[in-house]
Design a protein around this motif. Structure first.
Motif, mmCIF file in Angstrom:
data_model
loop_
_atom_site.group_PDB
_atom_site.id
_atom_site.type_symbol
_atom_site.label_atom_id
_atom_site.label_comp_id
_atom_site.label_asym_id
_atom_site.label_seq_id
_atom_site.Cartn_x
_atom_site.Cartn_y
_atom_site.Cartn_z
ATOM 1 N N ILE A 12 -45.495 -26.414 -11.862
ATOM 2 C CA ILE A 12 -46.709 -27.195 -12.028
ATOM 3 C C ILE A 12 -46.358 -28.613 -12.480
ATOM 4 C CG2 ILE A 12 -47.023 -26.400 -14.425
ATOM 5 C CD1 ILE A 12 -50.033 -26.647 -14.015
ATOM 6 N N ALA A 13 -47.009 -29.594 -11.883
ATOM 7 C CA ALA A 13 -46.860 -30.995 -12.298
ATOM 8 C C ALA A 13 -45.398 -31.321 -12.545
ATOM 9 C CB ALA A 13 -47.685 -31.276 -13.547
ATOM 10 N N LYS A 14 -44.611 -31.375 -11.489
ATOM 11 C CA LYS A 14 -43.162 -31.529 -11.610
ATOM 12 C C LYS A 14 -42.760 -32.629 -12.586
ATOM 13 C CE LYS A 14 -41.516 -29.739 -7.223
ATOM 14 N NZ LYS A 14 -40.798 -30.020 -5.979
ATOM 15 N N GLU A 15 -43.603 -33.615 -12.700
ATOM 16 C CA GLU A 15 -43.284 -34.679 -13.662
ATOM 17 C C GLU A 15 -43.930 -34.348 -15.013
ATOM 18 O OE1 GLU A 15 -44.417 -38.253 -11.741
ATOM 19 O OE2 GLU A 15 -42.850 -38.073 -10.212
ATOM 20 N N ARG A 16 -45.232 -34.631 -15.161
ATOM 21 C CA ARG A 16 -45.866 -34.384 -16.462
ATOM 22 C C ARG A 16 -47.334 -33.996 -16.307
ATOM 23 N NH1 ARG A 16 -43.098 -35.855 -21.055
ATOM 24 N NH2 ARG A 16 -41.085 -36.828 -20.668
ATOM 25 N N GLY B 25 -50.467 -29.444 -32.438
ATOM 26 C CA GLY B 25 -51.866 -29.559 -32.043
ATOM 27 C C GLY B 25 -52.245 -30.887 -31.423
ATOM 28 N N ARG B 26 -51.258 -31.750 -31.169
ATOM 29 C CA ARG B 26 -51.547 -33.055 -30.580
ATOM 30 C C ARG B 26 -51.563 -32.943 -29.062
ATOM 31 N NH1 ARG B 26 -48.401 -37.548 -29.040
ATOM 32 N NH2 ARG B 26 -46.512 -36.362 -29.535
ATOM 33 N N LEU B 27 -52.532 -33.588 -28.412
ATOM 34 C CA LEU B 27 -52.615 -33.619 -26.960
ATOM 35 C C LEU B 27 -51.735 -34.757 -26.448
ATOM 36 C CD1 LEU B 27 -54.036 -32.266 -24.523
ATOM 37 C CD2 LEU B 27 -55.832 -34.003 -24.729
ATOM 38 N N ALA B 28 -50.762 -34.410 -25.593
ATOM 39 C CA ALA B 28 -49.790 -35.413 -25.162
ATOM 40 C C ALA B 28 -49.335 -35.122 -23.741
ATOM 41 C CB ALA B 28 -48.579 -35.409 -26.102
ATOM 42 N N SER B 29 -48.691 -36.109 -23.127
ATOM 43 C CA SER B 29 -48.103 -35.939 -21.800
ATOM 44 C C SER B 29 -46.822 -35.119 -21.942
ATOM 45 C CB SER B 29 -47.796 -37.311 -21.196
ATOM 46 O OG SER B 29 -47.160 -37.164 -19.949
ATOM 47 N N ARG B 30 -46.725 -33.990 -21.209
ATOM 48 C CA ARG B 30 -45.621 -33.057 -21.407
ATOM 49 C C ARG B 30 -45.117 -32.500 -20.072
ATOM 50 N NH1 ARG B 30 -46.116 -28.742 -25.851
ATOM 51 N NH2 ARG B 30 -43.909 -29.279 -25.869
ATOM 52 N N THR B 31 -43.935 -31.867 -20.124
ATOM 53 C CA THR B 31 -43.433 -31.132 -18.974
ATOM 54 C C THR B 31 -43.703 -29.643 -19.188
ATOM 55 O OG1 THR B 31 -41.236 -30.776 -19.919
ATOM 56 C CG2 THR B 31 -41.563 -32.806 -18.653
ATOM 57 N N CYS B 32 -43.722 -28.895 -18.089
ATOM 58 C CA CYS B 32 -43.926 -27.455 -18.175
ATOM 59 C C CYS B 32 -42.830 -26.801 -19.021
ATOM 60 C CB CYS B 32 -43.948 -26.865 -16.766
ATOM 61 S SG CYS B 32 -44.092 -25.075 -16.700
ATOM 62 N N LEU B 33 -41.590 -27.215 -18.825
ATOM 63 C CA LEU B 33 -40.480 -26.596 -19.544
ATOM 64 C C LEU B 33 -40.603 -26.823 -21.053
ATOM 65 C CD1 LEU B 33 -37.883 -24.993 -19.464
ATOM 66 C CD2 LEU B 33 -36.636 -27.139 -19.095
ATOM 67 N N SER B 34 -41.018 -28.015 -21.459
ATOM 68 C CA SER B 34 -41.160 -28.275 -22.896
ATOM 69 C C SER B 34 -42.245 -27.400 -23.510
ATOM 70 C CB SER B 34 -41.441 -29.759 -23.147
ATOM 71 O OG SER B 34 -42.748 -30.112 -22.729
ATOM 72 N N TYR C 170 -56.232 -29.257 -11.544
ATOM 73 C CA TYR C 170 -55.873 -27.843 -11.627
ATOM 74 C C TYR C 170 -57.055 -27.007 -12.095
ATOM 75 C CZ TYR C 170 -51.132 -29.670 -11.349
ATOM 76 O OH TYR C 170 -50.005 -30.325 -10.942
ATOM 77 N N VAL C 171 -57.136 -25.787 -11.574
ATOM 78 C CA VAL C 171 -58.034 -24.768 -12.109
ATOM 79 C C VAL C 171 -57.239 -23.998 -13.156
ATOM 80 C CG1 VAL C 171 -59.307 -22.651 -11.583
ATOM 81 C CG2 VAL C 171 -59.354 -24.576 -9.979
ATOM 82 N N MET C 172 -57.841 -23.731 -14.301
ATOM 83 C CA MET C 172 -57.144 -23.056 -15.379
ATOM 84 C C MET C 172 -57.506 -21.568 -15.410
ATOM 85 S SD MET C 172 -55.346 -25.486 -16.597
ATOM 86 C CE MET C 172 -55.312 -27.288 -16.639
ATOM 87 N N LEU C 173 -56.485 -20.712 -15.329
ATOM 88 C CA LEU C 173 -56.636 -19.276 -15.495
ATOM 89 C C LEU C 173 -55.863 -18.859 -16.746
ATOM 90 C CD1 LEU C 173 -56.176 -18.106 -11.783
ATOM 91 C CD2 LEU C 173 -58.326 -18.403 -13.054
ATOM 92 N N PHE C 174 -56.210 -17.685 -17.302
ATOM 93 C CA PHE C 174 -55.691 -17.323 -18.618
ATOM 94 C C PHE C 174 -55.030 -15.947 -18.612
ATOM 95 C CE2 PHE C 174 -59.709 -19.701 -18.899
ATOM 96 C CZ PHE C 174 -59.208 -20.915 -19.360
ATOM 97 N N ARG C 175 -53.994 -15.843 -19.437
ATOM 98 C CA ARG C 175 -53.310 -14.557 -19.609
ATOM 99 C C ARG C 175 -53.096 -14.313 -21.101
ATOM 100 N NH1 ARG C 175 -50.415 -10.578 -17.226
ATOM 101 N NH2 ARG C 175 -48.584 -9.781 -18.339
#
Length: 288
Positions: free
Chosen positions: A4-8, A16-25, A54-59
């Protein structure tokens, strides 16, 4: 499948801070701690707003299952593999072959039972393997290459709570726009199955749970196809957009958002498909 979102993308940090991130992080972190259901729902609303593509699904899970990094043995991160590919150590070729053989046998039994019960859409079930897998997976008949998720945040959090021994976890997975009963994205290498659209009305559970399933696209129908994929490529952790953790004892204290009980999540008594699934499982040989 693609990451997802290969970059960020925008997601929450452990603090709890909302930030630009990678999936791996996101997968490496412990997860953003939330106090209660309203706190979780508010954060997910922000997440969806900041990631409109993106559509968000939950697990929901009772634990954060992790695996070691291949490049750095001192590092680990969350893994969300379909149960057919799970195991520690990684399942052997022989074990995977037995699992695929067991799945094929279950599919044959399911078609016979559909015909006997005179369920609608028998022809569609016979034509589409992914539909057979969907029913077998959701009713836990046998292991499949699919992963259970839901469109309901409250249902995901309830699932996580019922099995948790300590903290519980909710994973948010970002998927392409959903259209119809089955959405196939060649670009993402992903299939999204809406269970309410593929299961007959006699199957109560998927409708109650607002269930969806995620699978590879094209689907991996036999062990010989698995050989063309590395194990990390069939990990739905590659679609994780956020990870949350909570204390179940504190999380549900607000009476306006009560925990959904097990009997409500698994209405087996009046679920005709559940009894059919039980009979199929009893006819299968052991996988190991």
């Amino acid at each position: 499948m693609e990451i997802i979102a290969k970059e960020r993308l925008f997601s929450f940090t452990d603090t709890g801070r909302l930030a630009s991130r990678t999936c791996l992080s996101i997968r490496k972190d412990r997860g953003c701690r939330v106090k209660n259901y309203l706190d979780l729902a508010t954060r997910v609303a922000k997440l969806q707003y900041k990631n409109p593509n993106y559509v968000m699904l939950f697990r929901g899970q009772p634990d954060d299952y992790r695996r070691r990094s291949r490049s750095n043995p001192n590092s680990d991160f969350s893994t969300l593999k379909p149960n057919l590919f799970r195991g520690s150590p990684t399942p052997s070729a022989t074990k995977l072959q037995r699992r695929f053989d067991r799945l094929a046998a279950a599919e044959n039994h399911l078609v016979v039972e559909f015909e006997r019960a005179r369920f609608p859409d028998l022809e569609r079930l016979q034509r589409h393997r992914i539909l057979r897998w969907s029913i077998l997976q959701h009713y836990e008949v046998c292991k499949t290459p699919l992963l259970d998720v839901t469109h309901s945040l409250r249902i995901a959090a309830s699932f996580a709570t019922h099995e948790a021994q300590g903290e519980a976890y909710v994973f948010v997975l970002g998927v392409p726009n959903i259209s119809g009963a089955i959405t196939a994205s060649a670009e993402a290498g992903l299939q999204i199955i809406r269970l309410a659209s593929v299961c007959p009305p006699a199957a109560v559970r998927p409708h109650i749970q607002e269930g969806y399933l995620l699978g590879e696209y094209p689907d991996m129908g036999a062990y010989h196809q698995k050989q063309f994929y590395l194990h990390h490529e069939i990990d739905f952790g590659r679609r994780v957009a956020a990870k949350f953790r909570f204390d179940p004892d504190e999380f549900w204290r607000n009476i306006e958002f009560p925990l959904i009980g097990k009997d409500a999540l698994y209405p087996n008594r009046n679920d005709r498909m559940y009894h059919i699934a039980e009979s199929i499982a009893a006819r299968l040989t052991d996988e190991d």
